[in-house]
Design an enzyme around this catalytic site. Structure first.
Site, short mmCIF file in Angstrom:
data_model
loop_
_atom_site.label_atom_id
_atom_site.label_comp_id
_atom_site.label_asym_id
_atom_site.label_seq_id
_atom_site.Cartn_x
_atom_site.Cartn_y
_atom_site.Cartn_z
N CYS A 14 0.86 -1.18 0.00
CA CYS A 14 0.00 0.00 0.00
C CYS A 14 0.89 1.23 0.00
O CYS A 14 1.88 1.29 0.74
CB CYS A 14 -0.88 -0.03 1.24
SG CYS A 14 -1.75 1.50 1.51
N CYS A 23 -2.57 0.06 8.46
CA CYS A 23 -2.13 -1.33 8.21
C CYS A 23 -0.65 -1.46 8.53
O CYS A 23 0.20 -1.14 7.70
CB CYS A 23 -2.37 -1.71 6.76
SG CYS A 23 -4.11 -1.78 6.36
N CYS A 97 -7.85 2.26 -0.88
CA CYS A 97 -7.30 1.57 0.29
C CYS A 97 -7.63 0.09 0.17
O CYS A 97 -8.78 -0.28 -0.06
CB CYS A 97 -7.92 2.18 1.55
SG CYS A 97 -7.69 1.17 3.01
N TYR A 250 -23.63 -4.12 26.46
CA TYR A 250 -22.99 -3.34 25.39
C TYR A 250 -23.51 -3.87 24.05
O TYR A 250 -22.75 -4.27 23.17
CB TYR A 250 -21.46 -3.47 25.45
CG TYR A 250 -20.86 -3.21 26.81
CD1 TYR A 250 -20.49 -1.91 27.20
CD2 TYR A 250 -20.64 -4.24 27.72
CE1 TYR A 250 -19.92 -1.67 28.44
CE2 TYR A 250 -20.09 -4.01 28.97
CZ TYR A 250 -19.72 -2.73 29.33
OH TYR A 250 -19.16 -2.49 30.57
N GLU A 271 -27.52 -0.91 26.38
CA GLU A 271 -26.67 -0.13 25.48
C GLU A 271 -26.83 1.35 25.84
O GLU A 271 -27.92 1.81 26.15
CB GLU A 271 -27.11 -0.42 24.02
CG GLU A 271 -26.70 0.56 22.97
CD GLU A 271 -25.19 0.68 22.78
OE1 GLU A 271 -24.50 -0.36 22.73
OE2 GLU A 271 -24.70 1.82 22.69
N ASP A 318 -19.66 -7.32 25.41
CA ASP A 318 -18.86 -6.91 24.25
C ASP A 318 -18.55 -5.42 24.38
O ASP A 318 -19.06 -4.59 23.62
CB ASP A 318 -19.69 -7.21 22.98
CG ASP A 318 -18.93 -6.92 21.71
OD1 ASP A 318 -17.72 -6.63 21.76
OD2 ASP A 318 -19.56 -6.99 20.62
N CYS A 345 -12.55 -6.24 21.35
CA CYS A 345 -11.67 -5.81 20.25
C CYS A 345 -10.35 -5.32 20.83
O CYS A 345 -9.55 -4.71 20.14
CB CYS A 345 -12.35 -4.75 19.40
SG CYS A 345 -12.86 -3.32 20.34
#
Ligand code: SAH
Length: 388
Positions: A14, A23, A97, A250, A271, A318, A345
């Site tokens: 890239c 990235c 991208c 969540y 939430e 989450d 995450c």
């Protein structure tokens, strides 16, 4: 193709990855990036558990269904769109991208040309002058519905109807266009006010055979094919059966809870974002789910207030990157569900929180890592636990 990961060895290159910082694994074979991520997770969970495997993608490119571009001024008064240089507010022009949806990139390219020809001045953060701040494209990969969000510094939108007509002529696949007003001096992309300029004001997508409405400011996983695998793992990992009461903390627009609802007695989703809760309630209706209730509240506040009153056999959580809170976790211990599934995450904060649950008497039964964000250093990790 590697046997271990069953994935491609593709290497991407890239031209902007050094500057944009998105990235960090370009130039490295995909399989190798998975090994690096697996190792990272295992280091974070050292002495606690070893991840069974990392689940990668077969085609780890063009996977992002949500694409954002900052609008700025380039050389000779041209309009550029792109991303901020890491830890700065300089804009790096991005025309294409590798990890973003191709169609979204094409629309953004058209928008740049239209902003120039309609003389919409890019917003300048230093002076507060200018009109066009950001563009955001969301695409339902299953439905092919496309949302364009134009973030502007004020409500007045000169030649609005001509602009919309021109954009739709060039991209008839766009199903909704929204103007979002952000007149704050902030690095947040979206402001509070949305004006629907074309279509329904939302898109829908299909995930795990359910249909979901997604508004401009609700969270929706950016990589749907990996998300389906992740949700299946969450539901299997929680061993959900028809007598179970499930608490989906969540919950966003209700994706996990609605998927789980078909397999259990009832679900409570909590939430913080009111728009996401509105979408979640509609999503339950669209899918004919009657055994789910959504509460719009801080998850910690809700669980600590109700720990003595609610019964939950399973808690699926989450949280955002910052992880959960001590009070939330101690309330989980009070509710005493027989199973906890923690999706994250950010395995760093997840490992921290899991240690608290282990101290409270939970044991890990399974851990799987999902490469939701190929070539970036982000990792999605799921931990399944039972009460000893
Ligand atoms: N489970 C959903 C959303 C996960 S993202 C999905 O898979 O799509 C995390 C969600 O937590 C976001 O929707 C965010 O708005 C919400 N959130 C952030 N802080 C919160 C809090 N303190 N209490 C409740 N929800 C919160």
């Amino acid at each position: 193709m590697s046997g271990k990961y069953n994935n491609t060895t593709k290497t991407i290159t890239c031209s902007v990855s050094n500057d944009c910082g998105g990235c960090c694994y370009t130039g490295i074979p995909y399989d190798k990036t998975l090994e690096i991520k697996e190792k990272k997770v295992n280091e974070l969970f050292k002495g606690i558990y070893t991840t069974k495997r990392i689940v990668g993608m077969f085609h780890p490119i063009n996977y992002r269904n949500k694409v954002h571009g900052v609008v700025g001024s380039g050389a000779g008064g041209s309009v550029i769109t792109g991303c901020y240089r890491e830890e700065s507010h300089d804009i790096i022009p991005v025309d294409y991208c590798m990890i973003q949806d191709k169609k979204a990139d094409e629309i953004i390219s058209t928008l740049r040309e239209l902003f120039s020809s309609f003389r919409y001045r890019p917003y300048n953060e230093d002076t507060g002058n200018g009109f066009m701040r950001h563009v955001l494209i969301r695409r339902g990969f299953s439905t092919d519905e496309i949302m364009v969000v134009l973030v502007t510094s004020n409500v007045e939108f000169p030649s609005k109807n001509n602009f919309i007509a021109e954009l739709l002529k060039l991209h008839p696949g766009i199903t909704t266009i929204i103007q979002n007003i952000n007149n704050y001096n902030t690095s947040m992309v979206l402001g509070k006010k949305n004006i629907v300029l074309h279509g329904k004001g939302y898109i829908e997508d299909i995930l795990c055979k359910n249909r979901f409405r997604i508004g401009p400011d609700s969270f929706y996983q950016i990589n749907p094919s990996q998300t389906e695998k992740l949700y299946k793992a969450a539901i299997n990992g929680a061993s959900i059966s028809k007598d179970d009461v499930v608490f989906d903390a969540y919950c966003g627009i209700g994706t996990i809870g609605i998927t789980a609802a078909k397999h259990c007695k009832s679900v409570i989703g909590v939430e913080l974002n009111p728009n996401a809760v509105k979408d979640a309630k509609i999503n339950a209706k669209i899918n004919g789910i009657n055994n789910i209730n959504f509460v719009c509240q801080d998850a910690t506040e809700f669980l600590s207030e109700n720990a003595g009153k609610i019964k939950a056999d399973v808690i699926i959580m989450d949280p955002p990157r910052s992880g959960s809170t001590e009070v939330f976790l101690s309330s989980v211990l009070k509710v005493n569900p027989s199973r906890v599934v923690y999706i994250s995450c950010n395995p760093e904060t997840q490992a921290r929180d899991i240690k608290t649950l282990i101290k409270g008497g939970y044991r890990i039964t399974d851990m799987e890592t999902y490469d939701m964000f190929p070539y970036t250093d982000n990792i999605e990790n799921i931990v399944c636990m039972v009460k000893e």
